[in-house]
Design a protein around this motif. Structure first.
Motif, PDB file in Angstrom:
ATOM      1  N   THR A  20       0.884  -0.838  -0.163  1.00 14.43           N
ATOM      2  CA  THR A  20      -0.023  -0.040   0.172  1.00 14.43           C
ATOM      3  C   THR A  20       0.939   1.291   0.044  1.00 14.43           C
ATOM      4  O   THR A  20       1.938   1.655   0.795  1.00 14.43           O
ATOM      5  CB  THR A  20      -0.731  -0.165   0.942  1.00 14.43           C
ATOM      6  N   SER A  21       0.439   2.550  -0.933  1.00 19.96           N
ATOM      7  CA  SER A  21       1.160   3.423  -0.675  1.00 19.96           C
ATOM      8  C   SER A  21       0.287   4.573  -0.525  1.00 19.96           C
ATOM      9  O   SER A  21      -1.223   4.530  -1.011  1.00 19.96           O
ATOM     10  CB  SER A  21       2.103   3.732  -1.903  1.00 19.96           C
ATOM     11  N   ALA A  22       0.301   5.773  -0.822  1.00 23.47           N
ATOM     12  CA  ALA A  22      -0.324   6.883  -0.441  1.00 23.47           C
ATOM     13  C   ALA A  22       0.666   8.041  -1.614  1.00 23.47           C
ATOM     14  O   ALA A  22       1.976   8.202  -1.205  1.00 23.47           O
ATOM     15  CB  ALA A  22      -0.450   7.517   1.118  1.00 23.47           C
ATOM     16  N   PRO A  50       3.148  12.092  -7.401  1.00 22.02           N
ATOM     17  CA  PRO A  50       3.535  11.969  -6.699  1.00 22.02           C
ATOM     18  C   PRO A  50       3.100  10.354  -5.437  1.00 22.02           C
ATOM     19  O   PRO A  50       2.128  10.611  -4.694  1.00 22.02           O
ATOM     20  CB  PRO A  50       4.555  12.972  -5.724  1.00 22.02           C
ATOM     21  N   LYS A  51       4.354   9.878  -4.822  1.00 22.39           N
ATOM     22  CA  LYS A  51       3.637   8.755  -4.097  1.00 22.39           C
ATOM     23  C   LYS A  51       5.130   7.899  -3.268  1.00 22.39           C
ATOM     24  O   LYS A  51       6.387   8.140  -3.773  1.00 22.39           O
ATOM     25  CB  LYS A  51       2.865   7.903  -4.704  1.00 22.39           C
ATOM     26  N   GLY A  52       4.679   7.116  -2.284  1.00 19.64           N
ATOM     27  CA  GLY A  52       5.455   6.359  -1.947  1.00 19.64           C
ATOM     28  C   GLY A  52       4.934   5.669  -0.799  1.00 19.64           C
ATOM     29  O   GLY A  52       3.772   5.212  -0.697  1.00 19.64           O
ATOM     30  N   SER A  86      -5.401   1.021  -7.631  1.00 20.71           N
ATOM     31  CA  SER A  86      -5.219  -0.573  -7.679  1.00 20.71           C
ATOM     32  C   SER A  86      -4.081  -0.997  -8.478  1.00 20.71           C
ATOM     33  O   SER A  86      -4.875  -0.539  -9.856  1.00 20.71           O
ATOM     34  CB  SER A  86      -5.710  -2.148  -7.523  1.00 20.71           C
ATOM     35  N   TYR A  87      -3.139  -1.347  -8.537  1.00 14.72           N
ATOM     36  CA  TYR A  87      -2.562  -2.512 -10.143  1.00 14.72           C
ATOM     37  C   TYR A  87      -1.781  -3.842  -9.394  1.00 14.72           C
ATOM     38  O   TYR A  87      -1.706  -4.209  -8.235  1.00 14.72           O
ATOM     39  CB  TYR A  87      -1.842  -1.425 -10.532  1.00 14.72           C
ATOM     40  N   ILE A  88      -1.087  -4.564 -10.301  1.00 14.64           N
ATOM     41  CA  ILE A  88      -0.406  -5.452 -10.471  1.00 14.64           C
ATOM     42  C   ILE A  88       1.035  -5.715 -11.410  1.00 14.64           C
ATOM     43  O   ILE A  88       0.354  -4.972 -12.304  1.00 14.64           O
ATOM     44  CB  ILE A  88      -1.216  -6.451 -10.542  1.00 14.64           C
ATOM     45  N   PHE A 103       0.343  -7.242  -5.156  1.00 17.27           N
ATOM     46  CA  PHE A 103      -0.976  -6.987  -5.452  1.00 17.27           C
ATOM     47  C   PHE A 103      -0.767  -4.654  -4.897  1.00 17.27           C
ATOM     48  O   PHE A 103      -1.275  -4.967  -3.144  1.00 17.27           O
ATOM     49  CB  PHE A 103      -2.402  -7.538  -5.013  1.00 17.27           C
ATOM     50  N   LYS A 104      -0.505  -3.958  -5.765  1.00 15.03           N
ATOM     51  CA  LYS A 104      -0.741  -2.590  -5.196  1.00 15.03           C
ATOM     52  C   LYS A 104      -1.939  -1.830  -4.755  1.00 15.03           C
ATOM     53  O   LYS A 104      -2.281  -2.427  -6.321  1.00 15.03           O
ATOM     54  CB  LYS A 104       0.266  -1.824  -5.801  1.00 15.03           C
ATOM     55  N   SER A 105      -2.186  -1.023  -3.860  1.00 16.34           N
ATOM     56  CA  SER A 105      -2.783   0.313  -3.585  1.00 16.34           C
ATOM     57  C   SER A 105      -2.051   1.451  -3.591  1.00 16.34           C
ATOM     58  O   SER A 105      -1.220   1.361  -2.697  1.00 16.34           O
ATOM     59  CB  SER A 105      -4.086  -0.145  -2.054  1.00 16.34           C
ATOM     60  N   SER A 141       0.811   8.868 -17.702  1.00 16.90           N
ATOM     61  CA  SER A 141       1.519   8.269 -17.946  1.00 16.90           C
ATOM     62  C   SER A 141       0.568   6.412 -17.864  1.00 16.90           C
ATOM     63  O   SER A 141       0.522   5.527 -18.647  1.00 16.90           O
ATOM     64  CB  SER A 141       2.717   7.113 -18.084  1.00 16.90           C
ATOM     65  N   TYR A 142      -0.766   6.643 -16.702  1.00 16.77           N
ATOM     66  CA  TYR A 142      -1.451   5.401 -16.300  1.00 16.77           C
ATOM     67  C   TYR A 142      -2.500   5.603 -16.042  1.00 16.77           C
ATOM     68  O   TYR A 142      -2.919   6.704 -15.964  1.00 16.77           O
ATOM     69  CB  TYR A 142      -0.879   4.678 -15.064  1.00 16.77           C
ATOM     70  N   LYS A 143      -3.617   4.989 -17.179  1.00 15.55           N
ATOM     71  CA  LYS A 143      -4.697   4.986 -16.542  1.00 15.55           C
ATOM     72  C   LYS A 143      -5.025   5.585 -15.694  1.00 15.55           C
ATOM     73  O   LYS A 143      -6.170   6.501 -15.303  1.00 15.55           O
ATOM     74  CB  LYS A 143      -6.009   3.654 -17.335  1.00 15.55           C
TER      75      LYS A 143
HETATM   76  P1  ATP Z   1       6.607   3.609  -4.591  1.00 18.43           P
HETATM   77  O1  ATP Z   1       7.001   4.644  -5.380  1.00 18.43           O
HETATM   78  O2  ATP Z   1       4.842   3.422  -4.060  1.00 18.43           O
HETATM   79  O3  ATP Z   1       7.833   3.756  -3.291  1.00 18.43           O
HETATM   80  P2  ATP Z   1       8.192   2.071  -6.403  1.00 18.43           P
HETATM   81  O4  ATP Z   1       8.580   3.030  -7.160  1.00 18.43           O
HETATM   82  O5  ATP Z   1       8.146   0.865  -5.856  1.00 18.43           O
HETATM   83  O6  ATP Z   1       6.826   2.640  -5.594  1.00 18.43           O
HETATM   84  P3  ATP Z   1       5.614   1.586  -8.499  1.00 18.43           P
HETATM   85  O7  ATP Z   1       5.894   3.067  -8.804  1.00 18.43           O
HETATM   86  O8  ATP Z   1       4.563   1.120  -8.145  1.00 18.43           O
HETATM   87  O9  ATP Z   1       7.134   1.251  -7.486  1.00 18.43           O
HETATM   88  O10 ATP Z   1       6.051   0.797  -9.951  1.00 18.43           O
HETATM   89  C1  ATP Z   1       5.893  -0.680  -9.903  1.00 18.43           C
HETATM   90  C2  ATP Z   1       5.215  -0.941 -11.213  1.00 18.43           C
HETATM   91  O11 ATP Z   1       4.302  -0.656 -11.273  1.00 18.43           O
HETATM   92  C3  ATP Z   1       6.908  -0.423 -12.610  1.00 18.43           C
HETATM   93  O12 ATP Z   1       6.703  -1.164 -13.161  1.00 18.43           O
HETATM   94  C4  ATP Z   1       5.264   1.191 -12.773  1.00 18.43           C
HETATM   95  O13 ATP Z   1       5.753   1.618 -13.981  1.00 18.43           O
HETATM   96  C5  ATP Z   1       4.091   0.114 -12.886  1.00 18.43           C
HETATM   97  N1  ATP Z   1       3.464   1.346 -12.415  1.00 18.43           N
HETATM   98  C6  ATP Z   1       3.295   2.542 -11.150  1.00 18.43           C
HETATM   99  N2  ATP Z   1       2.273   3.070 -11.783  1.00 18.43           N
HETATM  100  C7  ATP Z   1       2.009   2.024 -12.008  1.00 18.43           C
HETATM  101  C8  ATP Z   1       0.005   3.196 -11.678  1.00 18.43           C
HETATM  102  N3  ATP Z   1      -0.674   3.985 -11.471  1.00 18.43           N
HETATM  103  N4  ATP Z   1      -0.480   1.718 -12.827  1.00 18.43           N
HETATM  104  C9  ATP Z   1      -0.854   0.858 -13.189  1.00 18.43           C
HETATM  105  N5  ATP Z   1       1.475  -0.106 -13.110  1.00 18.43           N
HETATM  106  C10 ATP Z   1       1.963   1.258 -12.556  1.00 18.43           C
END
Ligand code: ATP
Length: 159
Positions: A20-22, A50-52, A86-88, A103-105, A141-143
């Motif tokens: 889970t990120s925010a 921005p998120k993490g 949510s995305y995977i 499985f990420k939210s 970049s993402y839907k």
């Molecule tokens: P965080 O910023 O939460 O620490 P992270 O940098 O570790 O995350 P993500 O940004 O979740 O990782 O990216 C992991 C994978 O998911 C990458 O392949 C990225 O391209 C893809 N991804 C990132 N955001 C999305 C999204 N909104 N929809 C679909 N895929 C995504």
């Protein structure tokens, strides 16, 4: 002879994890223009919000504000939750490590800027930019990020 039917999806032995990120939709009005902050992660050809991930004991809104501050360089005051996406994806911790299915939210909150500068963003981002919200929707970049931007615009548009 019985035929084995292949199950759809990943193999059964793959490790699955929840994450889970925010994050934040930082907004401002510039004349009649509604603008939000978009970021381009280092070495990635993508524009994102921005998120993490949370530090221990942080609430989601605290994580969202901290990550937004670190990744954009702006001091922010968090507001209403915009929504959750949510995305995977699959990930390998190292070349010899097994694949893990994540499985990420991600929960997004409105954020009002209170100071700081987008020039002070951290190394996780190559570029941080204020964009007109329509341009940001087009650029994202993402839907799922586009859906959050559309929701934020509806919340911020005064009838
Ligand atoms: P965080 O910023 O939460 O620490 P992270 O940098 O570790 O995350 P993500 O940004 O979740 O990782 O990216 C992991 C994978 O998911 C990458 O392949 C990225 O391209 C893809 N991804 C990132 N955001 C999305 C999204 N909104 N929809 C679909 N895929 C995504």
């Amino acid at each position: 002879m019985a035929t084995k039917r292949k199950k759809p999806g990943p193999p059964d032995n793959i490790e699955r994890r929840r994450e889970t990120s925010a994050g934040g939709v930082v907004w401002r009005r510039n004349g009649g223009n509604l603008e939000i902050v978009m970021a381009r992660p280092a070495r990635k050809d993508a524009w994102v919000l921005p998120k993490g991930q949370p530090n221990p004991k942080e609430t989601l809104i605290e994580t969202a504000a901290r990550e937004t501050r670190e990744e954009t360089g702006l001091e922010v005051a968090p507001g209403a939750e915009v929504g959750k996406i949510s995305y995977i994806f699959s990930w390998r911790e190292g070349p010899d490590k097994p694949l893990v299915r994540i499985f990420k939210s991600v929960h997004y909150f409105l954020m009002e800027p209170r100071g700081g500068s987008i020039d002070a963003h951290d190394h996780e981002m190559d570029e941080v930019r204020w964009m007109n919200i329509d341009e940001a929707e087009h650029c994202a970049s993402y839907k799922s990020d586009r859906e959050i931007i559309v929701k934020a615009r509806a919340m911020l548009t005064v009838e």
